[in-house]
Enzyme design. Structure first.
Site, PDB file in Angstrom:
ATOM      1  N   ARG A  55       0.777  -1.242   0.000  1.00 17.78           N
ATOM      2  CA  ARG A  55       0.000   0.000   0.000  1.00 17.78           C
ATOM      3  C   ARG A  55       0.805   1.287   0.000  1.00 17.78           C
ATOM      4  O   ARG A  55       0.222   2.368   0.025  1.00 17.78           O
ATOM      5  CB  ARG A  55      -0.994   0.053   1.179  1.00 17.78           C
ATOM      6  CG  ARG A  55      -2.027  -1.014   1.138  1.00 17.78           C
ATOM      7  CD  ARG A  55      -3.169  -0.744   2.079  1.00 17.78           C
ATOM      8  NE  ARG A  55      -2.741  -0.470   3.438  1.00 17.78           N
ATOM      9  CZ  ARG A  55      -3.544  -0.045   4.392  1.00 17.78           C
ATOM     10  NH1 ARG A  55      -4.802   0.158   4.141  1.00 17.78           N
ATOM     11  NH2 ARG A  55      -3.076   0.181   5.612  1.00 17.78           N
ATOM     12  N   ASP A  56       2.133   1.224  -0.018  1.00 21.97           N
ATOM     13  CA  ASP A  56       2.921   2.466  -0.044  1.00 21.97           C
ATOM     14  C   ASP A  56       4.180   2.283  -0.880  1.00 21.97           C
ATOM     15  O   ASP A  56       5.254   2.754  -0.505  1.00 21.97           O
ATOM     16  CB  ASP A  56       3.261   2.916   1.378  1.00 21.97           C
ATOM     17  CG  ASP A  56       3.694   4.389   1.434  1.00 21.97           C
ATOM     18  OD1 ASP A  56       3.312   5.170   0.541  1.00 21.97           O
ATOM     19  OD2 ASP A  56       4.423   4.755   2.377  1.00 21.97           O
ATOM     20  N   LEU A  57       4.032   1.613  -2.017  1.00 23.48           N
ATOM     21  CA  LEU A  57       5.174   1.422  -2.902  1.00 23.48           C
ATOM     22  C   LEU A  57       5.499   2.743  -3.584  1.00 23.48           C
ATOM     23  O   LEU A  57       4.631   3.367  -4.190  1.00 23.48           O
ATOM     24  CB  LEU A  57       4.858   0.347  -3.949  1.00 23.48           C
ATOM     25  CG  LEU A  57       6.007  -0.026  -4.862  1.00 23.48           C
ATOM     26  CD1 LEU A  57       7.133  -0.671  -4.067  1.00 23.48           C
ATOM     27  CD2 LEU A  57       5.525  -0.970  -5.948  1.00 23.48           C
ATOM     28  N   ASN A  82      10.849   3.818  -1.019  1.00 20.91           N
ATOM     29  CA  ASN A  82      10.722   2.527  -0.339  1.00 20.91           C
ATOM     30  C   ASN A  82      11.349   1.377  -1.128  1.00 20.91           C
ATOM     31  O   ASN A  82      11.051   0.209  -0.873  1.00 20.91           O
ATOM     32  CB  ASN A  82       9.254   2.225  -0.039  1.00 20.91           C
ATOM     33  CG  ASN A  82       8.700   3.116   1.044  1.00 20.91           C
ATOM     34  OD1 ASN A  82       9.456   3.701   1.817  1.00 20.91           O
ATOM     35  ND2 ASN A  82       7.394   3.238   1.101  1.00 20.91           N
ATOM     36  N   SER A 113       0.841   7.176  -0.622  1.00 21.47           N
ATOM     37  CA  SER A 113       1.445   8.337  -1.264  1.00 21.47           C
ATOM     38  C   SER A 113       0.649   8.671  -2.514  1.00 21.47           C
ATOM     39  O   SER A 113       0.560   7.843  -3.422  1.00 21.47           O
ATOM     40  CB  SER A 113       2.900   8.025  -1.621  1.00 21.47           C
ATOM     41  OG  SER A 113       3.611   7.704  -0.449  1.00 21.47           O
TER      42      SER A 113
END
Length: 191
Positions: free
Chosen positions: A43-45, A49, A101
């Site tokens: 959920r936050d690639l 990261n 993001s």
């Protein structure tokens, strides 16, 4: 971990040659495939990261996906017990709170939904950016970017990077389909 984030590499180089970007994306997909097998969605690639570790003996990048802080289980949850609040089982998110993001957020994620295809969309954004030098949707305001993810068709990658083979363009554009059912359905299918 010694290395550089993909964000730093892109800040220094602007973009990567399409073959290297595809090689990096393949490793990201393999990493996320393992998380998905465990029933977890990242959920936050985003480039910050993703760590690139230069390996002299392999002659290429070794990729590590970092920060599973917004990870969410997509496996069936046990029924909510009396007195339990609307915080999800990871203890990280509350109902109605937008997480992730905006530049890399899948349309369904903006509606508070996530499954493995959400990570496929984010990986498509990341591939687009690594090859084109910018994400497909940009704006001063985060909400405007989110609306673009929901409503606008992304530009064809080849319109920005003509040297990208049509097959690579098709792969990236399929990852960026608005409807999850139109995307690759798993990292295995994408790979």
């Amino acid at each position: 971990i010694e290395g550089e984030t993909l964000q730093k590499v892109l800040a220094q180089n602007g973009k990567l040659p399409w073959a290297r970007a595809l090689y990096v994306a393949g490793q990201i997909a393999r990493s996320l495939r393992e998380a998905h097998k465990l029933g977890l969605v990242h959920r936050d690639l985003k480039p910050a990261n993703v760590m690139l570790i230069s390996e002299e003996d392999t002659g290429g990048d070794t990729v590590k996906v970092l920060d599973f802080g917004l990870v969410k289980s997509f496996t069936p949850e046990k029924p909510k017990e009396e007195g339990e609040d609307e915080v999800d089982r990871t203890g990280l998110t509350q109902a109605g709170v937008l997480l992730g993001s905006p530049l890399y957020m899948a349309p369904e994620q903006a509606r508070g939904e996530a499954d493995p295809r959400t990570d496929i969309y984010s990986l498509g954004i990341l591939m687009f950016q690594t090859m084109a030098g910018r994400p497909p949707f940009v704006s001063k305001e985060s909400i405007d970017v989110i609306v673009k993810h929901i409503r606008e068709k992304p530009p064809e990658l080849t319109s920005m990077v003509p040297e990208v083979p049509v097959e690579v363009n098709a792969l990236v554009m399929k990852c960026l389909e608005k409807e999850p059912a139109a995307r690759f359905q798993s990292m295995d299918e994408l790979l």
